[in-house]
Design a protein around this motif. Structure first.
Motif, mmCIF file in Angstrom:
data_model
loop_
_atom_site.group_PDB
_atom_site.id
_atom_site.type_symbol
_atom_site.label_atom_id
_atom_site.label_comp_id
_atom_site.label_asym_id
_atom_site.label_seq_id
_atom_site.Cartn_x
_atom_site.Cartn_y
_atom_site.Cartn_z
ATOM 1 N N ALA A 186 6.791 4.563 -1.047
ATOM 2 C CA ALA A 186 5.528 4.063 -0.927
ATOM 3 C C ALA A 186 4.887 3.728 -2.409
ATOM 4 C CB ALA A 186 4.515 5.371 -0.328
ATOM 5 N N ASP A 187 4.888 3.839 -3.258
ATOM 6 C CA ASP A 187 4.399 3.982 -4.293
ATOM 7 C C ASP A 187 4.876 2.467 -5.043
ATOM 8 O OD1 ASP A 187 2.836 4.901 -6.924
ATOM 9 O OD2 ASP A 187 4.933 4.013 -8.180
ATOM 10 N N PHE A 188 5.843 2.158 -4.996
ATOM 11 C CA PHE A 188 6.713 0.739 -4.928
ATOM 12 C C PHE A 188 6.442 -0.460 -4.125
ATOM 13 C CE2 PHE A 188 10.383 -1.970 -4.051
ATOM 14 C CZ PHE A 188 10.744 -2.669 -5.021
ATOM 15 N N MET A 189 5.699 0.012 -3.050
ATOM 16 C CA MET A 189 5.465 -1.074 -1.768
ATOM 17 C C MET A 189 3.704 -1.728 -2.613
ATOM 18 S SD MET A 189 7.763 -1.928 -0.621
ATOM 19 C CE MET A 189 6.980 -3.043 0.108
ATOM 20 N N GLY A 190 3.042 -0.774 -3.499
ATOM 21 C CA GLY A 190 1.902 -0.884 -3.591
ATOM 22 C C GLY A 190 1.561 -1.291 -5.066
ATOM 23 N N ALA A 232 3.560 -3.661 -6.315
ATOM 24 C CA ALA A 232 3.801 -4.897 -5.257
ATOM 25 C C ALA A 232 3.110 -5.310 -4.730
ATOM 26 C CB ALA A 232 5.516 -4.708 -4.698
ATOM 27 N N GLY A 233 1.971 -5.235 -4.184
ATOM 28 C CA GLY A 233 0.200 -5.316 -4.011
ATOM 29 C C GLY A 233 0.867 -4.843 -1.577
ATOM 30 N N VAL A 234 1.880 -4.177 -1.905
ATOM 31 C CA VAL A 234 1.690 -4.222 -0.642
ATOM 32 C C VAL A 234 1.315 -2.817 0.106
ATOM 33 C CG1 VAL A 234 3.261 -4.228 1.188
ATOM 34 C CG2 VAL A 234 3.911 -5.321 0.161
ATOM 35 N N TYR A 235 0.215 -3.041 0.842
ATOM 36 C CA TYR A 235 -0.459 -1.365 1.086
ATOM 37 C C TYR A 235 0.056 -0.946 2.574
ATOM 38 C CZ TYR A 235 -2.105 -2.706 -3.422
ATOM 39 O OH TYR A 235 -2.368 -2.768 -4.605
ATOM 40 N N ALA A 236 0.028 -1.665 3.020
ATOM 41 C CA ALA A 236 0.122 -0.940 5.340
ATOM 42 C C ALA A 236 1.651 -1.934 5.484
ATOM 43 C CB ALA A 236 -0.513 -1.527 5.601
ATOM 44 N N ILE A 237 2.909 -1.448 5.962
ATOM 45 C CA ILE A 237 3.870 -1.875 6.876
ATOM 46 C C ILE A 237 3.645 -1.492 8.080
ATOM 47 C CG2 ILE A 237 5.155 -2.777 4.570
ATOM 48 C CD1 ILE A 237 6.769 0.077 5.217
ATOM 49 N N GLU A 238 4.447 -2.120 8.919
ATOM 50 C CA GLU A 238 4.820 -2.186 10.269
ATOM 51 C C GLU A 238 6.278 -1.687 10.638
ATOM 52 O OE1 GLU A 238 3.283 -5.530 10.728
ATOM 53 O OE2 GLU A 238 1.956 -5.232 9.907
#
Length: 284
Positions: free
Chosen positions: A163-167, A169-175
């Motif tokens: 989750a931190d890795f995605m954040g 990278a600018g990704v704060y929500a995924i489906e």
């Protein structure tokens, strides 16, 4: 002054709450599917108890070529991390990768394996992994030692770190998300779905940081990945022996420049290694 301080505090809270909520939401998605709820959990745990893969890895550490295992002499000093579900792509997925079609639904229909990270209890270092997949109706070990680096294993098996890795990278929500391995590319991908669009993060096997124009651990649009690896996969389909080694960084046309005799040695070695591995597993 007090009113200004209260207003500033409330403003900071307003900014922080959505970020924390997004982190929690992504973490919750990465927490599923859980091995604890998998229908095959009991059968796989029985296989692990019977075959003792940790003991196998210690006894054969020189052959496995994992530097992290060099100082490990006792399998009781090892423990298992959180298992990761990894899909095994079928022909439909390969076609989609070459045509730039959606992957998520196709992947969820594919067979899958459970990848178990192995951790050194003393140092906390990830020293390797093993995979269990369904072979002829029975859950068996398909690979011991692991292709992924210690850093990658540490990341993909921890939902908070993902989750931190995605954040970052600018990704704060995924489906949705899925891991899948494309062996011809020596890469395990993380696929995430954001606002209906698919993005992929390649994790290149071994210590390679870049291959086929993609950097390991960076997020790309599906378009970018397909335009880069599509020709490589097409080459593999036309000549399966063309990818019998590790890639260079960017050359997609002449990826492996091995003499025929070297290629034959690699293929024979792989076949012999497979039978040695199966025989050794039978003796555990």
């Amino acid at each position: 002054m007090l009113i200004m301080l209260i207003s500033l505090t409330l403003f900071c809270v307003v900014l922080t709450v959505p970020t924390f909520a997004s982190f929690s939401s992504i973490k919750q998605i990465f927490d599923t599917p859980s091995f604890e709820n998998a229908p095959e959990k009991t059968e796989i745990e029985a296989a692990i108890k019977e075959k003792n893969p940790l003991g196998f890895m210690v006894r054969n550490k020189d052959e496995l070529n994992r530097a992290e295992l060099a100082e490990v002499n006792d399998p009781t000093n090892l423990t298992l991390g959180r298992p990761v579900k990894v899909f095994i792509p079928n022909e439909s997925v390969f076609q989609a990768l070459m045509k730039n079609d959606p992957l998520t639904k196709l992947l969820k229909q594919c067979p899958y394996a459970w990848e178990f990270p192995v951790i050194n209890k003393k140092s906390g270092e990830f020293v390797g992994s093993f995979r269990v997949e369904k072979i002829q109706g029975k859950w068996e070990f398909s690979e011991l030692g692991g292709y992924l680096s210690s850093q990658t294993l540490s990341l993909i098996s921890d939902s908070s770190r993902l989750a931190d890795f995605m954040g970052k990278a600018g990704v704060y929500a995924i489906e949705d998300y899925a891991f899948f391995t494309v062996m011809p590319l020596h890469t395990t991908f993380l696929l995430v779905v954001k606002e209906g669009e698919e993005y992929l993060v390649p994790f290149i096997h071994g210590d390679w940081k870049e291959a086929y124009g993609l950097r390991s651990g960076e997020i790309y649009s599906r378009d970018k990945v397909v335009s880069t690896v599509g020709p490589v996969l097409q080459q593999f389909r036309e000549n399966p022996n063309s990818l019998a080694g590790y890639p260079n960084k960017t050359d997609n046309k002449n990826i492996f420049k091995l003499p025929l005799i070297v290629l034959l040695i690699i293929i024979c070695g792989a076949v012999i290694g497979f039978y040695v591995f199966r025989r050794k597993m039978g003796r555990i």
